[in-house]
Design a protein around this motif. Structure first.
Motif, PDB file in Angstrom:
ATOM      1  N   GLU A  10       0.830 -38.925 -38.177  1.00 53.13           N
ATOM      2  CA  GLU A  10       1.251 -39.256 -39.536  1.00 53.13           C
ATOM      3  C   GLU A  10       1.498 -38.002 -40.365  1.00 53.13           C
ATOM      4  OE1 GLU A  10      -1.361 -41.944 -41.499  1.00 53.13           O
ATOM      5  OE2 GLU A  10      -1.542 -43.281 -39.782  1.00 53.13           O
ATOM      6  N   ALA A  11       0.863 -36.909 -39.999  1.00 56.15           N
ATOM      7  CA  ALA A  11       0.995 -35.676 -40.775  1.00 56.15           C
ATOM      8  C   ALA A  11       2.453 -35.219 -40.808  1.00 56.15           C
ATOM      9  CB  ALA A  11       0.122 -34.578 -40.164  1.00 56.15           C
ATOM     10  N   LYS A  12       2.904 -34.833 -41.984  1.00 55.58           N
ATOM     11  CA  LYS A  12       4.259 -34.318 -42.134  1.00 55.58           C
ATOM     12  C   LYS A  12       4.245 -32.797 -42.036  1.00 55.58           C
ATOM     13  CE  LYS A  12       5.996 -38.185 -44.863  1.00 55.58           C
ATOM     14  NZ  LYS A  12       6.622 -38.616 -46.139  1.00 55.58           N
ATOM     15  N   VAL A  13       5.320 -32.248 -41.487  1.00 61.81           N
ATOM     16  CA  VAL A  13       5.434 -30.797 -41.311  1.00 61.81           C
ATOM     17  C   VAL A  13       6.445 -30.272 -42.328  1.00 61.81           C
ATOM     18  CG1 VAL A  13       5.930 -28.920 -39.715  1.00 61.81           C
ATOM     19  CG2 VAL A  13       4.947 -31.060 -38.861  1.00 61.81           C
ATOM     20  N   ALA A  14       5.986 -29.398 -43.193  1.00 56.23           N
ATOM     21  CA  ALA A  14       6.816 -28.872 -44.276  1.00 56.23           C
ATOM     22  C   ALA A  14       7.023 -27.377 -44.104  1.00 56.23           C
ATOM     23  CB  ALA A  14       6.172 -29.153 -45.632  1.00 56.23           C
ATOM     24  N   LEU A  15       8.036 -26.879 -44.763  1.00 56.98           N
ATOM     25  CA  LEU A  15       8.334 -25.450 -44.795  1.00 56.98           C
ATOM     26  C   LEU A  15       7.977 -24.908 -46.169  1.00 56.98           C
ATOM     27  CD1 LEU A  15       9.641 -22.924 -43.441  1.00 56.98           C
ATOM     28  CD2 LEU A  15      11.809 -23.652 -44.484  1.00 56.98           C
ATOM     29  N   SER A  16       7.133 -23.882 -46.213  1.00 59.01           N
ATOM     30  CA  SER A  16       6.881 -23.210 -47.478  1.00 59.01           C
ATOM     31  C   SER A  16       8.126 -22.411 -47.863  1.00 59.01           C
ATOM     32  CB  SER A  16       5.692 -22.261 -47.355  1.00 59.01           C
ATOM     33  OG  SER A  16       5.615 -21.414 -48.487  1.00 59.01           O
ATOM     34  N   THR A  17       8.511 -22.500 -49.119  1.00 61.13           N
ATOM     35  CA  THR A  17       9.667 -21.710 -49.562  1.00 61.13           C
ATOM     36  C   THR A  17       9.373 -20.219 -49.482  1.00 61.13           C
ATOM     37  OG1 THR A  17       8.994 -21.875 -51.894  1.00 61.13           O
ATOM     38  CG2 THR A  17      10.517 -23.559 -51.057  1.00 61.13           C
ATOM     39  N   ALA A  18       8.072 -19.845 -49.419  1.00 58.96           N
ATOM     40  CA  ALA A  18       7.720 -18.438 -49.249  1.00 58.96           C
ATOM     41  C   ALA A  18       8.130 -17.909 -47.883  1.00 58.96           C
ATOM     42  CB  ALA A  18       6.214 -18.253 -49.438  1.00 58.96           C
ATOM     43  N   SER A  19       8.362 -18.810 -46.924  1.00 54.95           N
ATOM     44  CA  SER A  19       8.684 -18.398 -45.558  1.00 54.95           C
ATOM     45  C   SER A  19      10.067 -17.783 -45.422  1.00 54.95           C
ATOM     46  CB  SER A  19       8.569 -19.587 -44.603  1.00 54.95           C
ATOM     47  OG  SER A  19       7.242 -20.039 -44.511  1.00 54.95           O
ATOM     48  N   VAL A  20      10.927 -17.935 -46.435  1.00 52.72           N
ATOM     49  CA  VAL A  20      12.266 -17.363 -46.330  1.00 52.72           C
ATOM     50  C   VAL A  20      12.407 -16.081 -47.145  1.00 52.72           C
ATOM     51  CG1 VAL A  20      13.225 -19.668 -45.965  1.00 52.72           C
ATOM     52  CG2 VAL A  20      13.335 -18.637 -48.252  1.00 52.72           C
ATOM     53  N   TYR A  21      11.341 -15.672 -47.848  1.00 50.96           N
ATOM     54  CA  TYR A  21      11.406 -14.456 -48.671  1.00 50.96           C
ATOM     55  C   TYR A  21      11.887 -13.278 -47.829  1.00 50.96           C
ATOM     56  CZ  TYR A  21       9.945 -10.669 -51.749  1.00 50.96           C
ATOM     57  OH  TYR A  21       9.944  -9.554 -52.550  1.00 50.96           O
ATOM     58  N   PRO A  22      12.823 -12.446 -48.348  1.00 56.89           N
ATOM     59  CA  PRO A  22      13.289 -12.340 -49.731  1.00 56.89           C
ATOM     60  C   PRO A  22      14.470 -13.241 -50.104  1.00 56.89           C
ATOM     61  CG  PRO A  22      14.207 -10.562 -48.448  1.00 56.89           C
ATOM     62  CD  PRO A  22      13.332 -11.342 -47.514  1.00 56.89           C
ATOM     63  N   GLU A  23      14.806 -14.191 -49.237  1.00 57.99           N
ATOM     64  CA  GLU A  23      15.840 -15.157 -49.616  1.00 57.99           C
ATOM     65  C   GLU A  23      15.286 -16.108 -50.679  1.00 57.99           C
ATOM     66  OE1 GLU A  23      18.937 -15.029 -48.665  1.00 57.99           O
ATOM     67  OE2 GLU A  23      18.586 -13.319 -47.322  1.00 57.99           O
ATOM     68  N   SER A  24      16.145 -16.934 -51.229  1.00 61.19           N
ATOM     69  CA  SER A  24      15.802 -17.726 -52.406  1.00 61.19           C
ATOM     70  C   SER A  24      15.143 -19.053 -52.052  1.00 61.19           C
ATOM     71  CB  SER A  24      17.077 -18.007 -53.207  1.00 61.19           C
ATOM     72  OG  SER A  24      17.933 -18.860 -52.451  1.00 61.19           O
ATOM     73  N   THR A  25      14.606 -19.684 -53.082  1.00 61.93           N
ATOM     74  CA  THR A  25      14.064 -21.037 -52.949  1.00 61.93           C
ATOM     75  C   THR A  25      15.142 -21.995 -52.453  1.00 61.93           C
ATOM     76  OG1 THR A  25      12.492 -20.604 -54.744  1.00 61.93           O
ATOM     77  CG2 THR A  25      12.963 -22.921 -54.225  1.00 61.93           C
ATOM     78  N   ALA A  26      16.348 -21.852 -52.965  1.00 62.02           N
ATOM     79  CA  ALA A  26      17.444 -22.725 -52.536  1.00 62.02           C
ATOM     80  C   ALA A  26      17.709 -22.586 -51.043  1.00 62.02           C
ATOM     81  CB  ALA A  26      18.704 -22.396 -53.341  1.00 62.02           C
ATOM     82  N   THR A  27      17.608 -21.371 -50.520  1.00 66.20           N
ATOM     83  CA  THR A  27      17.825 -21.146 -49.093  1.00 66.20           C
ATOM     84  C   THR A  27      16.791 -21.890 -48.260  1.00 66.20           C
ATOM     85  OG1 THR A  27      18.798 -18.982 -49.512  1.00 66.20           O
ATOM     86  CG2 THR A  27      17.969 -19.378 -47.288  1.00 66.20           C
ATOM     87  N   ALA A  55      16.157 -28.134 -61.412  1.00 63.45           N
ATOM     88  CA  ALA A  55      16.849 -27.472 -60.304  1.00 63.45           C
ATOM     89  C   ALA A  55      16.224 -27.858 -58.969  1.00 63.45           C
ATOM     90  CB  ALA A  55      16.808 -25.956 -60.495  1.00 63.45           C
ATOM     91  N   LEU A  56      14.903 -27.940 -58.918  1.00 68.60           N
ATOM     92  CA  LEU A  56      14.226 -28.319 -57.680  1.00 68.60           C
ATOM     93  C   LEU A  56      14.564 -29.754 -57.283  1.00 68.60           C
ATOM     94  CD1 LEU A  56      10.740 -26.713 -58.365  1.00 68.60           C
ATOM     95  CD2 LEU A  56      12.433 -25.923 -56.704  1.00 68.60           C
ATOM     96  N   ARG A  57      14.612 -30.637 -58.263  1.00 71.30           N
ATOM     97  CA  ARG A  57      14.954 -32.030 -57.958  1.00 71.30           C
ATOM     98  C   ARG A  57      16.379 -32.129 -57.415  1.00 71.30           C
ATOM     99  NH1 ARG A  57      13.827 -34.282 -62.663  1.00 71.30           N
ATOM    100  NH2 ARG A  57      11.727 -34.983 -62.133  1.00 71.30           N
ATOM    101  N   ARG A  58      17.294 -31.366 -57.998  1.00 77.59           N
ATOM    102  CA  ARG A  58      18.682 -31.404 -57.515  1.00 77.59           C
ATOM    103  C   ARG A  58      18.784 -30.861 -56.089  1.00 77.59           C
ATOM    104  NH1 ARG A  58      19.455 -29.967 -62.962  1.00 77.59           N
ATOM    105  NH2 ARG A  58      19.549 -27.740 -62.495  1.00 77.59           N
ATOM    106  N   LEU A  59      18.056 -29.796 -55.787  1.00 80.23           N
ATOM    107  CA  LEU A  59      18.066 -29.255 -54.425  1.00 80.23           C
ATOM    108  C   LEU A  59      17.490 -30.261 -53.435  1.00 80.23           C
ATOM    109  CD1 LEU A  59      16.924 -25.580 -55.094  1.00 80.23           C
ATOM    110  CD2 LEU A  59      19.081 -26.261 -54.019  1.00 80.23           C
ATOM    111  N   SER A  60      16.413 -30.900 -53.831  1.00 78.59           N
ATOM    112  CA  SER A  60      15.789 -31.892 -52.959  1.00 78.59           C
ATOM    113  C   SER A  60      16.742 -33.048 -52.673  1.00 78.59           C
ATOM    114  CB  SER A  60      14.509 -32.417 -53.622  1.00 78.59           C
ATOM    115  OG  SER A  60      13.911 -33.421 -52.849  1.00 78.59           O
TER     116      SER A  60
END
Length: 274
Positions: A10-27, A55-60
């Protein structure tokens, strides 16, 4: 004979937006959607998009990637993000989570020099948790080391299991840096473990956040143990890809981390007799 089968967790696997640094949150949203992550955790930091609910809601919506968690701005570099008052930061993180449909706010214990904040932190987290359905999951940290010297940078303690919190986050890069046993820590957290930051490390004084499987931490064993006990929280890949030589290399690392996580979260069970 009973045949082994694999139970989809049941556990969901997510990506932290920190994992793409120095790329952006949008990336991060773009990569998470392309690779098949179940969602993202927003690291609120100096990127203006990470602080902007609209902005986060629109990206989602655009990428079809849910926001599962919000990481409150608790880092040294985010001391002025969402106010200089740490309680206001947590209030804004909770409000963001509620508006974005995220179930969890990840929070670090205070720095020792935040004396008033640290003095009331445990009770304050309980008060805030009583005001919302969002889980405040307090994250294990580590002592700071320089050569042979060690400094206790967090209060009440970097080992959050020494205090009474309703929910915990375990970070396996932090267990590596602290040089403590990750399996023992997750066992101490027990049913209050609500959130996992999956990464690896080799016990360096630096918080390495390696791709799981590339360090010394029992990443596979932790995932398998959680799967065996029916863990239903979120597992968030939070790795350092700053040294990636290209966008393709970064994406390959994040795909490898996702595959590792899904593999070891799949819990073997036994079917009835055929």
């Amino acid at each position: 004979m009973a045949q082994p089968v694999v139970r989809i967790p049941e556990a969901k696997v997510a990506l932290s937006t920190a994992s793409v640094y120095p790329e952006s949150t949008a990336t991060a949203f773009e990569i998470a959607g392309r690779l098949g992550y179940d969602g993202v955790e927003i690291m609120v930091w100096t990127d203006p998009v990470s602080q902007d609910i609209g902005a986060l809601r629109r990206l989602s919506d655009y990428h079809g990637v849910p926001i599962l968690a919000v990481h409150a701005p608790c880092l040294l570099i985010t001391q002025r993000v969402w106010s200089t008052d740490p309680w206001v930061k947590l209030q804004r993180a909770r409000a963001a989570a509620e508006k974005l449909g995220a179930s969890t706010v990840v929070v670090h214990p205070p720095f020792r020099w935040q004396r008033n904040y640290s003095r009331d932190f445990v009770n304050g987290i309980w008060r805030m948790a009583d005001e919302t359905d969002v889980r405040f999951a307090v994250e294990n940290m580590y002592p700071w080391r320089y050569r042979d010297r060690e400094m206790q940078a967090y209060a009440p303690d970097w080992d959050v299991t020494k205090d009474d919190y309703r929910h915990f986050t375990v970070d396996l890069s932090h267990t590596a840096t602290a040089r403590n046993d990750a399996l023992t820590m997750t066992d101490r957290m027990g049913d209050r473990l609500a959130h996992v930051h999956l990464a690896d490390g080799n016990g360096s004084a630096k918080d390495e956040h390696l791709v799981p499987g590339r360090g010394s931490q029992p990443c596979a064993a932790v995932l398998e143990r959680l799967a065996g006990r029916g863990f239903s929280g979120h597992v968030v890949v939070e790795v350092n890809t700053r040294r990636a030589m290209s966008a393709a290399e970064r994406e390959a690392d994040l795909a490898e981390a996702l595959a590792f996580t899904r593999l070891h979260l799949a819990s073997p069970t036994k079917a009835g007799r055929q």
